[in-house]
Design a protein around this motif. Sequence first.
Motif, PDB file in Angstrom:
ATOM      1  N   PRO A   1       0.736  -1.183   0.103  1.00 27.60           N
ATOM      2  CA  PRO A   1       0.033  -0.130   0.074  1.00 27.60           C
ATOM      3  C   PRO A   1       0.776   1.299   0.100  1.00 27.60           C
ATOM      4  O   PRO A   1       0.108   2.446   0.431  1.00 27.60           O
ATOM      5  N   HIS A   2       2.074   1.138  -0.582  1.00 24.66           N
ATOM      6  CA  HIS A   2       3.019   2.482  -0.556  1.00 24.66           C
ATOM      7  C   HIS A   2       2.032   3.600  -1.387  1.00 24.66           C
ATOM      8  O   HIS A   2       1.400   3.213  -2.160  1.00 24.66           O
ATOM      9  N   PRO A   3       2.113   4.672  -0.854  1.00 24.84           N
ATOM     10  CA  PRO A   3       1.330   5.794  -1.769  1.00 24.84           C
ATOM     11  C   PRO A   3       1.908   5.913  -3.226  1.00 24.84           C
ATOM     12  O   PRO A   3       1.056   6.293  -3.965  1.00 24.84           O
ATOM     13  N   SER A   4       2.906   5.646  -3.376  1.00 24.08           N
ATOM     14  CA  SER A   4       3.785   6.029  -4.757  1.00 24.08           C
ATOM     15  C   SER A   4       2.667   5.449  -5.825  1.00 24.08           C
ATOM     16  O   SER A   4       2.464   6.120  -6.838  1.00 24.08           O
ATOM     17  N   PRO A   5       2.453   3.983  -5.993  1.00 22.12           N
ATOM     18  CA  PRO A   5       1.773   3.756  -7.209  1.00 22.12           C
ATOM     19  C   PRO A   5       0.287   4.329  -7.374  1.00 22.12           C
ATOM     20  O   PRO A   5      -0.033   4.559  -8.305  1.00 22.12           O
ATOM     21  N   PHE A   6      -0.158   4.533  -6.162  1.00 26.20           N
ATOM     22  CA  PHE A   6      -1.446   5.243  -6.004  1.00 26.20           C
ATOM     23  C   PHE A   6      -1.539   6.781  -6.707  1.00 26.20           C
ATOM     24  O   PHE A   6      -2.442   7.186  -7.404  1.00 26.20           O
ATOM     25  N   LYS A   7      -0.215   7.308  -6.246  1.00 26.29           N
ATOM     26  CA  LYS A   7      -0.475   8.585  -6.522  1.00 26.29           C
ATOM     27  C   LYS A   7      -0.016   8.786  -8.331  1.00 26.29           C
ATOM     28  O   LYS A   7      -0.590   9.630  -8.890  1.00 26.29           O
ATOM     29  N   LEU A   8       0.752   7.963  -8.588  1.00 25.04           N
ATOM     30  CA  LEU A   8       1.013   7.798 -10.016  1.00 25.04           C
ATOM     31  C   LEU A   8      -0.278   7.642 -10.706  1.00 25.04           C
ATOM     32  O   LEU A   8      -0.431   8.219 -11.842  1.00 25.04           O
ATOM     33  N   ALA A   9      -1.006   6.962 -10.433  1.00 19.62           N
ATOM     34  CA  ALA A   9      -2.242   6.476 -10.888  1.00 19.62           C
ATOM     35  C   ALA A   9      -3.328   7.691 -10.985  1.00 19.62           C
ATOM     36  O   ALA A   9      -3.737   8.108 -12.004  1.00 19.62           O
ATOM     37  N   LEU A  10      -3.326   8.566  -9.996  1.00 15.74           N
ATOM     38  CA  LEU A  10      -4.167   9.667 -10.009  1.00 15.74           C
ATOM     39  C   LEU A  10      -3.484  10.825 -11.227  1.00 15.74           C
ATOM     40  O   LEU A  10      -3.936  11.421 -11.629  1.00 15.74           O
TER      41      LEU A  10
END
Length: 243
Positions: free
Chosen positions: A153-162
Amino acid sequence: MIKAILFDLDNTLLDFMQFKKETAKSAAKAMVEQGIPATEKEIYGKIFSVYQEKGIEYQKTFYEVVAPYSLEPGQAERIQQAGIIAYLKRKFEVLKPYPEVKPTLEKLRKKGLKLGIVTDAPRNKAWQRLIMAGLENEFDFVITYNDTMEFKPHPSPFKLALARLNDNAVSGSEVSGFGTQNRKLETEPDEVLFVGDHPGKDVKGAKAMGMKTALAQYGQHFRTNDEADYVIKKFEELLELAK
Ligand SMILES: [Mg+2]
């Protein structure tokens, strides 16, 4: 209002566990046929022990399975290669999406939703699986482990998706993408639904980013989750959630 849906790949879109089980069964059979001194059941168990210990993406599984046996020179390689070949032969037959995945994705796209993947799988494996499952043209972008070098759940992949959803150029990252329709969307996190089978990775990570979350209960061994906004038992339930 939901403007975009992000998906985990393994055990959310693809029946990955079934694939790993079927391929391990074929490999164990071939290795026993080539003379490994054990039963198919024992070898099957050992393959899964390696997955457990080294991770399901581990690339030297069959080597590890064979190594503890004291075998004649050549015999270890013969058994190991028989296992690898049986695995590879089977893998092209058994990796399938869950029922209704493809038609549902097509309907969601027709509604104008942007669709993306956020997976911990390596980039080459993610594309291999998408192509085998016939889903390689269904997504606006595919974010893999290689894109951020961080696991959910590291924020990086989610941030990149956004960032991808908002068409922001993210310098220095090679995001796998295709079919850039240039649909301009200003998408807020709470207008994104994240669908995944893993509470600790998918639900936790997406929620921390402010996204809505749906737990794919048909997927892996995770049967409950109090954290997710929704729980889906069938993939096509997404059509209702995305109204
Ligand atoms: Mg998964």
